[in-house]
Write an enzyme that holds these catalytic residues in place. Sequence first.
Site: not given
Ligand code: GUN
Length: 284
Positions: A121, A98, A54
Site C-alpha cells: 500500500d 484495509q 482485491k
Molecule cells: N481504504 C481506502 N483506500 C484504501 C487503500 O488504498 N488501501 C487500504 N489499505 N485501505 C484503503
Amino acid sequence: MTARILDGNALSQIVRADLAEKAAALKATQNIVPCLAVILVGEDPASAVYVRNKVAACEKAGFRSIKESYPPNVEPIVVLGKIAALNADPSVHGILVQLPLPRQFDAAAVLEAISPEKDVDGFHAENVGALMQGNPRFVPCTPCGVMKMLASENVPLKGAEAVIVGRSNIVGKPMAMLLLAESCTVTICHSRTRDLAFHTRRADILVAAVGQPKMITGDMIKPGATVIDVGINRTPEGKLCGDVDFESAKEVAGLITPVPGGVGPMTITMLLANTLEAAERTLG
Ligand code: GUN
C-alpha cells in the site's frame, strides 16, 4: 465541448494482462507465486467490497491471496500478531490492512508494524519518506494508478498547473509528490481552503479526492482540463457517484474519469503491480 472519457477499466485490462503474464513467468522460472495477504477488520460494507475485489483480482491474475477477517471488537494485539506472522512468512510478498480500522486501533501503529518490504500500500513511514525524497519504493496504489492514467493519454505534466482537492495520506499527499516529481506546479486544497473554485479553475490537471458527492461542478473547471475523480460515494438513491458532478464537468473538461470505471479499477491494478514487484524483489 464534451470531454473524452479516460476509461480505467480498459487500461486496467491491458495492465493486468501484462502483470498476469509476468506472474506466470516468475512461477515458471523461479517457482514463485506472488502472494498478497489482506486483513479486514470490522463490518464496514464498503471495505468488505474493496477487499473482495482485491482478492478476486489476485486470483484472476494468477496471484495467491490470503484473506484474514476479524470482528469489529478484536483486540489490536491479535491483528498485530497476525501481521508479525505474515511478515515472517517468506511465501507472503505483500500485506495490506484495509482502512479505516475500528476505534480501538492506532492505525499508524498498525501500518508501521507491516514490514516495509511487504508494504504494497506504500503507507509505512519508510515508504512515505522514500517517496518524499524522490526515491520511491512502494507508491500508494490510487495516486500511482492516476499517474498511469495520465501517462496513457500523454497528458502534458511539465509545468502544468495541478490542483488536488483533498489532503489525505492515502491520496492527496502522495498524489502531490508524484505530480511534483513530474514537474507540475502543485496546489493542495482542503476543507479550510478559501475560494476553492479560484484554485480549481486554474488547474490543467484537477484531482478530486475528498469524499463529497459531486462537489466539483462544471463551473469550477478550466475548459479543456484533465479531471481525475477519485471519489466513490453514493447518491441518496444509492447510485455510485464521484466527487465530480460528471454531467456538468464533462461539458467543460477535455478529459475526464468516470465513476465507476475510472480510477477505482486502476487502484487495484497498481496493488497487483506492487505485489508482483515485492515478489520479484525477493530474488534480489
Ligand atoms: N481504504 C481506502 N483506500 C484504501 C487503500 O488504498 N488501501 C487500504 N489499505 N485501505 C484503503
